[in-house]
Scaffold this motif. Structure first.
Motif, PDB file in Angstrom:
ATOM      1  N   ASP A   1       0.766  -1.391   0.023  1.00  0.00           N
ATOM      2  CA  ASP A   1      -0.015  -0.028  -0.009  1.00  0.00           C
ATOM      3  C   ASP A   1       0.829   1.284   0.056  1.00  0.00           C
ATOM      4  O   ASP A   1       0.957   2.075   1.043  1.00  0.00           O
ATOM      5  N   LEU A   2       1.287   1.612  -1.176  1.00  0.00           N
ATOM      6  CA  LEU A   2       2.515   2.543  -1.195  1.00  0.00           C
ATOM      7  C   LEU A   2       1.894   3.648  -2.194  1.00  0.00           C
ATOM      8  O   LEU A   2       1.251   3.318  -3.064  1.00  0.00           O
ATOM      9  N   SER A   3       2.353   4.868  -2.109  1.00  0.00           N
ATOM     10  CA  SER A   3       2.142   5.895  -2.873  1.00  0.00           C
ATOM     11  C   SER A   3       3.405   6.245  -3.955  1.00  0.00           C
ATOM     12  O   SER A   3       4.353   6.504  -3.190  1.00  0.00           O
ATOM     13  N   LEU A   4       3.268   6.342  -4.956  1.00  0.00           N
ATOM     14  CA  LEU A   4       4.492   6.562  -5.794  1.00  0.00           C
ATOM     15  C   LEU A   4       4.547   7.752  -6.695  1.00  0.00           C
ATOM     16  O   LEU A   4       3.446   7.850  -7.514  1.00  0.00           O
ATOM     17  N   GLU A   5       5.259   8.931  -6.397  1.00  0.00           N
ATOM     18  CA  GLU A   5       4.971  10.276  -7.028  1.00  0.00           C
ATOM     19  C   GLU A   5       5.867  10.320  -7.941  1.00  0.00           C
ATOM     20  O   GLU A   5       7.396   9.846  -7.554  1.00  0.00           O
ATOM     21  N   LEU A   6       5.837  10.599  -9.381  1.00  0.00           N
ATOM     22  CA  LEU A   6       6.859  10.584 -10.241  1.00  0.00           C
ATOM     23  C   LEU A   6       7.020  12.360 -10.970  1.00  0.00           C
ATOM     24  O   LEU A   6       5.854  12.804 -10.989  1.00  0.00           O
ATOM     25  N   ASN A   7       8.066  12.741 -11.280  1.00  0.00           N
ATOM     26  CA  ASN A   7       8.047  14.049 -12.037  1.00  0.00           C
ATOM     27  C   ASN A   7       9.470  13.906 -12.765  1.00  0.00           C
ATOM     28  O   ASN A   7      10.202  13.126 -12.819  1.00  0.00           O
ATOM     29  N   SER A   8       9.317  15.059 -13.648  1.00  0.00           N
ATOM     30  CA  SER A   8      10.662  15.140 -14.582  1.00  0.00           C
ATOM     31  C   SER A   8      10.998  16.810 -14.054  1.00  0.00           C
ATOM     32  O   SER A   8      10.106  17.379 -14.124  1.00  0.00           O
ATOM     33  N   ILE A   9      12.283  16.958 -13.735  1.00  0.00           N
ATOM     34  CA  ILE A   9      12.749  18.180 -13.477  1.00  0.00           C
ATOM     35  C   ILE A   9      13.566  18.864 -14.452  1.00  0.00           C
ATOM     36  O   ILE A   9      14.181  19.844 -14.349  1.00  0.00           O
ATOM     37  N   GLY A  10      13.627  18.389 -15.583  1.00  0.00           N
ATOM     38  CA  GLY A  10      14.356  18.473 -16.662  1.00  0.00           C
ATOM     39  C   GLY A  10      15.950  18.522 -16.616  1.00  0.00           C
ATOM     40  O   GLY A  10      16.192  17.816 -15.701  1.00  0.00           O
ATOM     41  N   CYS A  11      16.345  19.288 -17.712  1.00  0.00           N
ATOM     42  CA  CYS A  11      17.903  19.258 -17.694  1.00  0.00           C
ATOM     43  C   CYS A  11      18.645  20.506 -17.941  1.00  0.00           C
ATOM     44  O   CYS A  11      17.980  21.403 -17.769  1.00  0.00           O
ATOM     45  N   PRO A  12      19.911  20.545 -18.130  1.00  0.00           N
ATOM     46  CA  PRO A  12      20.576  21.854 -18.145  1.00  0.00           C
ATOM     47  C   PRO A  12      19.936  22.652 -19.251  1.00  0.00           C
ATOM     48  O   PRO A  12      20.001  24.185 -19.534  1.00  0.00           O
ATOM     49  N   ALA A  13      19.183  22.058 -20.303  1.00  0.00           N
ATOM     50  CA  ALA A  13      18.860  22.770 -21.392  1.00  0.00           C
ATOM     51  C   ALA A  13      17.364  23.405 -21.147  1.00  0.00           C
ATOM     52  O   ALA A  13      17.197  24.597 -21.536  1.00  0.00           O
ATOM     53  N   CYS A  14      16.536  22.727 -20.316  1.00  0.00           N
ATOM     54  CA  CYS A  14      15.386  23.338 -20.224  1.00  0.00           C
ATOM     55  C   CYS A  14      15.119  23.996 -18.842  1.00  0.00           C
ATOM     56  O   CYS A  14      13.878  24.478 -18.474  1.00  0.00           O
ATOM     57  N   ARG A  15      15.731  23.561 -17.802  1.00  0.00           N
ATOM     58  CA  ARG A  15      15.652  23.853 -16.419  1.00  0.00           C
ATOM     59  C   ARG A  15      15.734  25.591 -16.072  1.00  0.00           C
ATOM     60  O   ARG A  15      14.892  25.900 -15.373  1.00  0.00           O
ATOM     61  N   PRO A  16      16.872  26.149 -16.915  1.00  0.00           N
ATOM     62  CA  PRO A  16      16.927  27.607 -16.597  1.00  0.00           C
ATOM     63  C   PRO A  16      15.536  28.316 -16.884  1.00  0.00           C
ATOM     64  O   PRO A  16      15.358  29.151 -16.380  1.00  0.00           O
TER      65      PRO A  16
END
Ligand code: HAM
Length: 431
Positions: free
Chosen positions: A159-174
């Motif tokens: 009974d787990l909750s799994l959260e996922l995201n993408s925080i981008g890379c040096p190209a898109c994060r700025p």
């Protein structure tokens, strides 16, 4: 003894009764990793402080939580606060880029962080970590996530909750950072002191603040997933395809960020309700820039760290841990002259034959010895008595049924070996 010699604040002793539970969990780590093709790595408990400095100047981990000291030779060293940087360092030092890629490693080890101790938060905690180094394929992100999920399933936690995201890379994060700054700037005066600092140093971390006012402001913040470059977008979409193929339940949380700065693209966190909202059971993600930052070749990598102390709390609360205790097969109780020496000889023979056995070491009465045997949850008691010994015999008594028989001294070891095998067989059939 007073408390002046208590274990240091934020650390604890894991005592008999508890250690068995830890061993059970650790065994599941080893087995699951073997099934997933991950090999164990052991790195030193301390490293050169500069290594951990790479985890991000703006993080609490580096700013406030490191146990750093100079050794007698004047070297700046730090007790390991996490396992990823040491593994990345070992990858480089041992030229693992020449090994078949990806290199898949895991570790179980104590970590040291000078944090404010609370339930589930310690200054020495323990992690099961896994790292897959040398490929950018989203399938490996999925494998790493499935390794964590499968491990939790095997210890009894589904009974787990799994959260996922993408925080981008040096190209898109700025670009995303700029969007965030634009969003937060007008609200800064009602946000907490830490967030004011984060605004200058690493605006992404503002999304992780637990203060109610700050949460309110970040609720309307731009989502990282709306600002990904095509490569990061494709990576996330493919990862999702793999997770769906594996039938995993997960939730996209476009505001999920993590406490260490090395992450790129994928980040994820696993939580369990009993720990409360800000207590992650484990987490991880991709860190494609770390090895290059340590002076190595461009090496994409992904991994996780799962807190074992917290896992044990969750298992305990959920009644998911069977009371485990060692329990001996046989206890040798002694009565009369010469009995202890004869019992000691038998004890060593039994142990050499692989039968868990114990005896009296305090010259107690027979009655007190029976009590001790009960306490040890011995399956059998062997009464080694002066009178029986004189006839070359001992008494074998079954603790639960209470039945007993006399047998020749030399029959004892083979008999108990047979009984121990039988109980093992019966035990495994019952499962
Ligand atoms: P982390 O999120 O800092 O990640 O720690 C991983 C887990 O360790 C947390 O989710 C939590 O369960 C547990 N933990 C952390 N601090 C404490 C504490 N003071 N007391 C008890 N448990 C704690 C990392 O350390 C990364 N190295 C994970 C990783 C590996 N990312 C990629 N590869």
């Amino acid at each position: 003894m007073g408390t002046e010699y208590a274990a240091p604040r934020g650390t604890r002793d894991i005592l008999p009764g508890e250690t068995e539970k830890w061993r059970f969990v650790e065994e599941q780590v080893h087995r699951t990793c073997a099934d997933f093709g991950y090999a164990e790595v052991r790195t030193p408990l301390f490293e050169h402080s500069e290594l951990f400095g790479r985890l991000g100047e703006a993080t609490d981990l580096v700013q406030k939580e490191m146990y750093s000291f100079d050794d007698r030779g004047g070297r700046g060293l730090t007790l390991r606060p996490e396992g990823t940087a040491p593994v990345a360092r070992a990858y480089l030092q041992h030229h693992m880029d020449a090994w078949p890629q990806p290199v898949k490693l895991y570790y179980i080890s104590p970590m040291f962080r000078y944090e404010r101790p609370q339930a589930g938060r310690y200054r020495q905690h323990h992690q099961f970590g896994a790292e897959a180094l040398g490929t950018l394929d989203p399938a490996i992100d999925a494998e790493v996530i499935m390794l964590a999920v499968e491990f939790y399933r095997r210890v009894g936690l589904s009974d787990l909750s799994l959260e996922l995201n993408s925080i981008g890379c040096p190209a898109c994060r700025p670009g995303y950072r700029e969007e965030l700054s634009r969003h937060f700037a007008p609200h800064l005066d009602r946000m907490c002191g830490d967030c004011q600092v984060r605004f200058e140093r690493n605006v992404l971390r503002m999304l992780d603040c637990k203060q109610p006012e700050c949460r309110e402001v970040s609720a309307g913040a731009p989502r990282s997933t709306d600002h990904l470059c095509p490569e990061c977008r494709r990576h996330l979409d493919e990862l999702i395809l793999y997770l769906e193929a594996a039938g995993l339940n997960w939730r996209l949380n476009p505001r999920l960020v993590r406490g260490i700065d090395y992450y790129t693209k994928t980040v994820f966190e696993v939580s369990a309700a009993v720990l409360g909202a800000d207590r992650a059971l484990g987490g991880g993600g991709r860190y494609d820039g770390l090895i290059a930052e340590l002076g190595g070749p461009d090496t994409p990598a992904v991994g996780f760290g799962l807190g074992l102390d917290r896992l044990l709390i969750v298992l305990e609360e959920g009644g998911l841990l069977l009371p485990v205790g060692q329990g001996v097969e046989a206890f040798l109780a002694c009565a009369g002259e010469g009995a202890h020496a004869a019992a000691f000889k038998l004890l060593m023979e039994l142990r050499r034959a692989g039968v868990a056995a114990d005896m009296d070491f305090t010259q107690r009465s027979l009655k007190a010895q029976m009590k001790a045997a009960d306490h040890m949850r011995a399956r059998y008691v062997v009464i080694v008595g002066q009178d029986e010994l004189a006839r070359g015999k001992v008494i074998l008594r079954e603790m639960s049924g209470g039945g007993q028989s006399e047998l020749e001294v030399h029959e004892l070891v083979p008999r108990l070996v047979g009984l121990a095998r039988k109980s093992l067989r019966d035990g495994s059939e019952g499962k």
